[in-house]
Design a protein around this motif. Structure first.
Motif, PDB file in Angstrom:
ATOM      1  N   SER A   1      -3.616 -20.717 -40.308  1.00  0.00           N
ATOM      2  CA  SER A   1      -4.166 -19.913 -39.214  1.00  0.00           C
ATOM      3  C   SER A   1      -4.219 -20.718 -37.919  1.00  0.00           C
ATOM      4  N   ASP A   2      -4.689 -21.967 -38.000  1.00  0.00           N
ATOM      5  CA  ASP A   2      -4.716 -22.820 -36.797  1.00  0.00           C
ATOM      6  C   ASP A   2      -3.306 -23.118 -36.307  1.00  0.00           C
ATOM      7  N   PHE A   3      -2.397 -23.404 -37.244  1.00  0.00           N
ATOM      8  CA  PHE A   3      -1.006 -23.703 -36.902  1.00  0.00           C
ATOM      9  C   PHE A   3      -0.375 -22.532 -36.152  1.00  0.00           C
ATOM     10  N   LEU A   4      -0.531 -21.312 -36.691  1.00  0.00           N
ATOM     11  CA  LEU A   4       0.074 -20.141 -36.060  1.00  0.00           C
ATOM     12  C   LEU A   4      -0.557 -19.825 -34.703  1.00  0.00           C
ATOM     13  N   SER A   5      -1.873 -19.905 -34.630  1.00  0.00           N
ATOM     14  CA  SER A   5      -2.558 -19.643 -33.358  1.00  0.00           C
ATOM     15  C   SER A   5      -2.070 -20.599 -32.278  1.00  0.00           C
ATOM     16  N   GLU A   6      -1.970 -21.868 -32.639  1.00  0.00           N
ATOM     17  CA  GLU A   6      -1.543 -22.893 -31.694  1.00  0.00           C
ATOM     18  C   GLU A   6      -0.077 -22.706 -31.306  1.00  0.00           C
ATOM     19  N   LYS A   7       0.764 -22.486 -32.291  1.00  0.00           N
ATOM     20  CA  LYS A   7       2.210 -22.378 -32.054  1.00  0.00           C
ATOM     21  C   LYS A   7       2.560 -21.130 -31.242  1.00  0.00           C
ATOM     22  N   LEU A   8       1.892 -20.023 -31.526  1.00  0.00           N
ATOM     23  CA  LEU A   8       2.252 -18.749 -30.897  1.00  0.00           C
ATOM     24  C   LEU A   8       1.319 -18.347 -29.760  1.00  0.00           C
ATOM     25  N   ASN A   9       0.300 -19.148 -29.522  1.00  0.00           N
ATOM     26  CA  ASN A   9      -0.591 -18.916 -28.387  1.00  0.00           C
ATOM     27  C   ASN A   9      -1.290 -17.556 -28.439  1.00  0.00           C
ATOM     28  N   HIS A  10      -1.712 -17.173 -29.640  1.00  0.00           N
ATOM     29  CA  HIS A  10      -2.448 -15.927 -29.836  1.00  0.00           C
ATOM     30  C   HIS A  10      -3.584 -16.193 -30.811  1.00  0.00           C
ATOM     31  N   ASP A  11      -4.624 -15.376 -30.720  1.00  0.00           N
ATOM     32  CA  ASP A  11      -5.734 -15.440 -31.653  1.00  0.00           C
ATOM     33  C   ASP A  11      -5.231 -15.073 -33.049  1.00  0.00           C
ATOM     34  N   TYR A  12      -5.638 -15.823 -34.061  1.00  0.00           N
ATOM     35  CA  TYR A  12      -5.144 -15.579 -35.416  1.00  0.00           C
ATOM     36  C   TYR A  12      -5.490 -14.185 -35.920  1.00  0.00           C
ATOM     37  N   THR A  13      -6.659 -13.689 -35.612  1.00  0.00           N
ATOM     38  CA  THR A  13      -7.065 -12.354 -36.063  1.00  0.00           C
ATOM     39  C   THR A  13      -6.092 -11.302 -35.544  1.00  0.00           C
ATOM     40  N   TYR A  14      -5.707 -11.434 -34.279  1.00  0.00           N
ATOM     41  CA  TYR A  14      -4.726 -10.506 -33.701  1.00  0.00           C
ATOM     42  C   TYR A  14      -3.399 -10.605 -34.450  1.00  0.00           C
TER      43      TYR A  14
ATOM     44  N   ILE B   1       6.254 -10.603 -34.542  1.00  0.00           N
ATOM     45  CA  ILE B   1       6.331 -10.649 -36.014  1.00  0.00           C
ATOM     46  C   ILE B   1       7.420 -11.633 -36.430  1.00  0.00           C
ATOM     47  N   GLU B   2       8.578 -11.576 -35.782  1.00  0.00           N
ATOM     48  CA  GLU B   2       9.675 -12.504 -36.106  1.00  0.00           C
ATOM     49  C   GLU B   2       9.259 -13.943 -35.826  1.00  0.00           C
ATOM     50  N   LYS B   3       8.518 -14.148 -34.749  1.00  0.00           N
ATOM     51  CA  LYS B   3       8.039 -15.504 -34.431  1.00  0.00           C
ATOM     52  C   LYS B   3       7.072 -16.002 -35.504  1.00  0.00           C
ATOM     53  N   ILE B   4       6.210 -15.118 -35.993  1.00  0.00           N
ATOM     54  CA  ILE B   4       5.278 -15.483 -37.069  1.00  0.00           C
ATOM     55  C   ILE B   4       6.073 -15.896 -38.300  1.00  0.00           C
ATOM     56  N   LYS B   5       7.027 -15.055 -38.702  1.00  0.00           N
ATOM     57  CA  LYS B   5       7.846 -15.353 -39.882  1.00  0.00           C
ATOM     58  C   LYS B   5       8.594 -16.674 -39.716  1.00  0.00           C
ATOM     59  N   ASN B   6       9.218 -16.856 -38.561  1.00  0.00           N
ATOM     60  CA  ASN B   6       9.981 -18.083 -38.318  1.00  0.00           C
ATOM     61  C   ASN B   6       9.100 -19.322 -38.345  1.00  0.00           C
ATOM     62  N   ALA B   7       7.888 -19.221 -37.787  1.00  0.00           N
ATOM     63  CA  ALA B   7       6.964 -20.359 -37.792  1.00  0.00           C
ATOM     64  C   ALA B   7       6.558 -20.711 -39.221  1.00  0.00           C
ATOM     65  N   ILE B   8       6.294 -19.701 -40.032  1.00  0.00           N
ATOM     66  CA  ILE B   8       5.908 -19.935 -41.434  1.00  0.00           C
ATOM     67  C   ILE B   8       7.072 -20.552 -42.207  1.00  0.00           C
ATOM     68  N   ILE B   9       8.253 -19.984 -42.042  1.00  0.00           N
ATOM     69  CA  ILE B   9       9.430 -20.504 -42.740  1.00  0.00           C
ATOM     70  C   ILE B   9       9.704 -21.945 -42.318  1.00  0.00           C
ATOM     71  N   GLU B  10       9.595 -22.210 -41.025  1.00  0.00           N
ATOM     72  CA  GLU B  10       9.795 -23.580 -40.521  1.00  0.00           C
ATOM     73  C   GLU B  10       8.802 -24.540 -41.162  1.00  0.00           C
ATOM     74  N   MET B  11       7.540 -24.137 -41.195  1.00  0.00           N
ATOM     75  CA  MET B  11       6.514 -25.028 -41.727  1.00  0.00           C
ATOM     76  C   MET B  11       6.655 -25.239 -43.239  1.00  0.00           C
ATOM     77  N   VAL B  12       6.967 -24.181 -43.979  1.00  0.00           N
ATOM     78  CA  VAL B  12       7.045 -24.279 -45.439  1.00  0.00           C
ATOM     79  C   VAL B  12       8.349 -24.922 -45.904  1.00  0.00           C
ATOM     80  N   HIS B  13       9.458 -24.503 -45.321  1.00  0.00           N
ATOM     81  CA  HIS B  13      10.762 -24.899 -45.845  1.00  0.00           C
ATOM     82  C   HIS B  13      11.418 -26.063 -45.105  1.00  0.00           C
TER      83      HIS B  13
END
Length: 179
Positions: free
Chosen positions: A79-92, A56-68
């Motif tokens: 969704s593609d950015f997060l899946s690629e960055k965190l190596n997990h299926d976006y639905t999960y 969850i923290e990695k998701i938040k940090n990735a979003i904050i990094e990308m937006v800010h």
């Protein structure tokens, strides 16, 4: 820096110290893990044991990094950015985030985009069209609608309020500059 210092004091060698993540070379004992936990708490940090909380923290940090913190416009969707960055299926990722946070990734992204848009409006370096392009909106209308839905104000009204808070320096203290 605080994490690196804590690990060095404990005699632990690390390969990577990144935001929310540490890769230690040695296998550490339960006692060493407790020492790391205490050292981090002394620095105002917390050792996260729960893999779900870490993700969850990695998701938040990735979003904050990308937006800010990313200046180049990224046309890849979140969704593609997060899946690629965190190596997990976006639905999960989306299901986990919603379950733990009580909000969707999409809402979290929108909240951060609106905060970034407010910053950009306040800085006054870009017009609304440039901000819409920079923030990856399909149109100014889309940005405006989303901004109004979240803040209750149109971007132009928000800008007017920001402008009204400041008086030209030559009017400060004059009777006609008190409005």
């Amino acid at each position: 820096m605080a994490v690196k210092d804590a690990l060095k004091k404990l005699g632990l060698h690390f390969i990577l110290v990144d935001l929310g993540e540490v890769d230690i070379m040695e296998n550490i004992s339960i006692e060493q893990r407790e020492q790391v936990k205490i050292a981090l708490l002394d620095s105002g940090l917390e050792l996260m044991d729960d893999k779900r909380a870490v993700l969850i923290e990695k998701i938040k940090n990735a979003i904050i990094e990308m937006v800010h913190h990313t200046d180049e416009t990224n046309k890849m969707n979140f969704s593609d950015f997060l899946s690629e960055k965190l190596n997990h299926d976006y639905t999960y990722l989306a299901n986990l985030f919603s379950e733990v946070q009580g909000t969707t990734i999409e809402q979290f992204v929108i909240s951060h985009k609106i905060e970034r848009i407010k910053e950009l409006i306040i800085y006054g370096e870009l017009n609304i069209t440039e901000i819409a392009w920079k923030m990856n909106y399909s149109s100014v209308a889309h940005l405006s609608n989303q901004f109004k839905k979240v803040t209750g104000l149109s971007p132009s009204h928000f800008k007017q309020l920001k402008d009204k808070r400041r008086s030209p320096i030559e009017e400060v203290g004059n009777a006609n500059g008190l409005n």
